[in-house]
Design an enzyme around this catalytic site. Structure first.
Site: not given
Ligand code: TGC
Ligand code: FAD
Length: 390
Positions: A369, A346, A96, A372-373, A139, A285
């Site tokens: 990132e 264990g 990470s 799963h859903d 949040p 098995q």
């Molecule tokens: P939507 O309307 O679909 O898209 C908005 C704009 O973004 C474009 N787009 C993308 N562009 C580049 N790469 C992608 N993967 C893209 N997906 C969409 C899209 O074309 C659009 O562009 P424009 O020009 O038309 O505005 O957006 P939405 O609001 O409906 O959301 C889509 C959704 C749910 C798929 C997206 O928001 C999402 O992926 N949600 C999950 C959030 C997430 O992954 N958060 C991660 C936080 S960082 C983290 O977790 C770090 S952990 C790191 C670690 O420790 O390893």
């Molecule tokens: P929520 O969005 O509240 O989701 C709760 C549940 O609802 C999930 O099961 C989800 O799948 C489900 N759900 C939500 N929307 C829908 C839908 N439309 N349909 C069906 N089901 C849905 N973020 C950063 O920006 N930077 C980081 O460096 C980073 N590091 C992280 C490190 C750790 C250890 C953890 C646990 C998280 C980190 N994150 C980071 C945040 C991470 O990306 C979010 O936790 C993740 O995107 C999910 O958001 P949430 O926790 O608010 O869950």
């Protein structure tokens, strides 16, 4: 063969270049020497082992594909994937740290920044002198980052940043934060916030049962004055942070294979040594079924990751294809960790073995990132053309 190097059931090494193998060996040897012996202890203490930062930089884990001119390792996407795989064989939390530094901090500065920003930040991030974090999640806005409320106002000679981010990897020790916030028109931009700016704090998140060797925290912005030259000028909108996530999710698809390999190797070895009813348990098995399913799933995941790497190299991988690999491979790894833990009986819950730590770590990896859903819905949207999020 050395089980630490296994498994490669379909001889996929044939698909790798000499450079890929050299990069993998360097990462593997470093993990074996400097990470595996200490990581359980740090996970138990819930501390990030800062002494490994230098080694991560040396194996090219900070900006594997960032060009040499900015201090990166200048490697291709498959090398990047292999480095992530080897690091996560050690621990998902260490991977990470590398994912965030490379794909979520260096990548946006490289792709969306100007030349001054690239030269100021990238070499120091590549060497590990500075560590970075990425603030997207809030949040009240996790899966739906487009709803973010963190915002900045143009004050003439600087921007004024307010809001808060949550669950941010590396936050407690990062010098640099790439922060996503809305301007007065509601358009999302990336800002580089530095430790020491007045009103910026990074409280640590405690009591995690997962990714315990990775530091997680909040980012709090209370009227932070951000210099105008810290705005990333070359891309805005939600697509900007999502583009970074594409790169990080690709690395996670490879990394998860490493965690699965370590669980499989451990269970396989144990099954040949552990005697019950006068036989090694591997002769039963039911235990063979577990191992056979594991190696089958690992092999499928390796092929998915490798082909995705080829598509990333030639620039054709779609975001939906990346989602499929992240989702499949992390799910594969978490299932293998769970089955492997049972195979050790264990001993499976003990810190003597790495499996329970991998299992708990993967609970974060399957959530961050994009959960799963959420990735399933991205695939669903791609194949139907119908958007479940709107
Ligand atoms: P939507 O309307 O679909 O898209 C908005 C704009 O973004 C474009 N787009 C993308 N562009 C580049 N790469 C992608 N993967 C893209 N997906 C969409 C899209 O074309 C659009 O562009 P424009 O020009 O038309 O505005 O957006 P939405 O609001 O409906 O959301 C889509 C959704 C749910 C798929 C997206 O928001 C999402 O992926 N949600 C999950 C959030 C997430 O992954 N958060 C991660 C936080 S960082 C983290 O977790 C770090 S952990 C790191 C670690 O420790 O390893
Ligand atoms: P929520 O969005 O509240 O989701 C709760 C549940 O609802 C999930 O099961 C989800 O799948 C489900 N759900 C939500 N929307 C829908 C839908 N439309 N349909 C069906 N089901 C849905 N973020 C950063 O920006 N930077 C980081 O460096 C980073 N590091 C992280 C490190 C750790 C250890 C953890 C646990 C998280 C980190 N994150 C980071 C945040 C991470 O990306 C979010 O936790 C993740 O995107 C999910 O958001 P949430 O926790 O608010 O869950």
């Amino acid at each position: 063969p050395d089980l630490f190097e296994a498994p490669d059931y379909y001889n996929l090494d044939e698909l790798l270049t000499d450079e890929h193998k050299l990069v993998r060996t360097a990462a593997r040897e470093w993990v074996k020497r400097d990470v595996s012996p200490i990581i359980e202890d740090y996970a138990q203490k819930a501390e990030f082992p800062t002494q490994i930062i230098k080694g991560l930089a040396e194996i090219g884990a900070f900006g594997p594909y960032i060009p040499h001119e900015y201090g990166g390792a200048g490697l291709d996407q498959i090398s990047y994937g292999l480095i992530m795989q080897e690091i996560e064989r050690g621990d998902s939390g260490v991977r990470s740290t590398a994912s965030v530094q490379s794909s979520l901090v260096m990548y946006p500065i490289w792709k969306y920044g100007n030349e001054e920003q690239r030269l100021k930040y990238l070499p120091k991030l590549a060497s590990g002198e500075w560590m970075g974090c990425f603030g997207l999640t809030e949040p009240d806005h996790g899966s739906n980052p487009g709803g973010m409320v963190t915002n900045f106002k143009d004050m003439g000679d600087h921007y004024l940043l307010n809001g808060a981010k949550m669950w941010i990897s590396n936050a407690p020790f990062a010098q640099v934060a790439v922060v996503w916030a809305k301007n007065e028109e509601g358009r999302i931009h990336g800002l580089i916030v530095e430790r020491g700016m007045e009103g910026f704090s990074t409280p640590e998140t405690h009591n995690k049962w997962s990714l315990r060797a990775s530091a997680t925290g909040e980012l709090i912005f209370d009227n932070v004055k951000v210099p105008k030259e810290n705005l990333l000028p070359n891309k805005s909108g939600l697509g900007a942070p999502l583009g970074c996530l594409d790169s990080a999710r690709f690395g996670i698809a490879w990394g998860a294979i490493g965690a699965a390999m370590d669980c499989y190797d451990t269970a396989l070895r144990y099954s040949k040594e552990r005697m019950q009813f006068g036989k090694p348990i591997g002769q039963f098995q039911l235990q063979q079924k577990k191992l056979a399913e594991m190696i089958t799933e690992i092999t499928k995941a390796q092929l998915l990751a490798w082909k995705l790497g080829v598509m990333r190299n030639n620039g054709t991988a779609t975001s939906a294809q990346i989602s499929m690999a992240k989702r499949n491979n992390v799910d594969m790894a978490i299932n293998i960790a769970r089955e492997a833990r049972q195979m050790l009986g264990g001993m499976g819950i003990s810190g003597e073995y790495s499996i329970m730590r991998h299992s708990m770590n993967l609970e974060s990896v399957i959530t961050y990132e994009g959960t799963h859903d959420i990735h399933l819905l991205i695939t669903g949207m791609d194949v139907t053309g119908l958007n479940a999020f709107k």
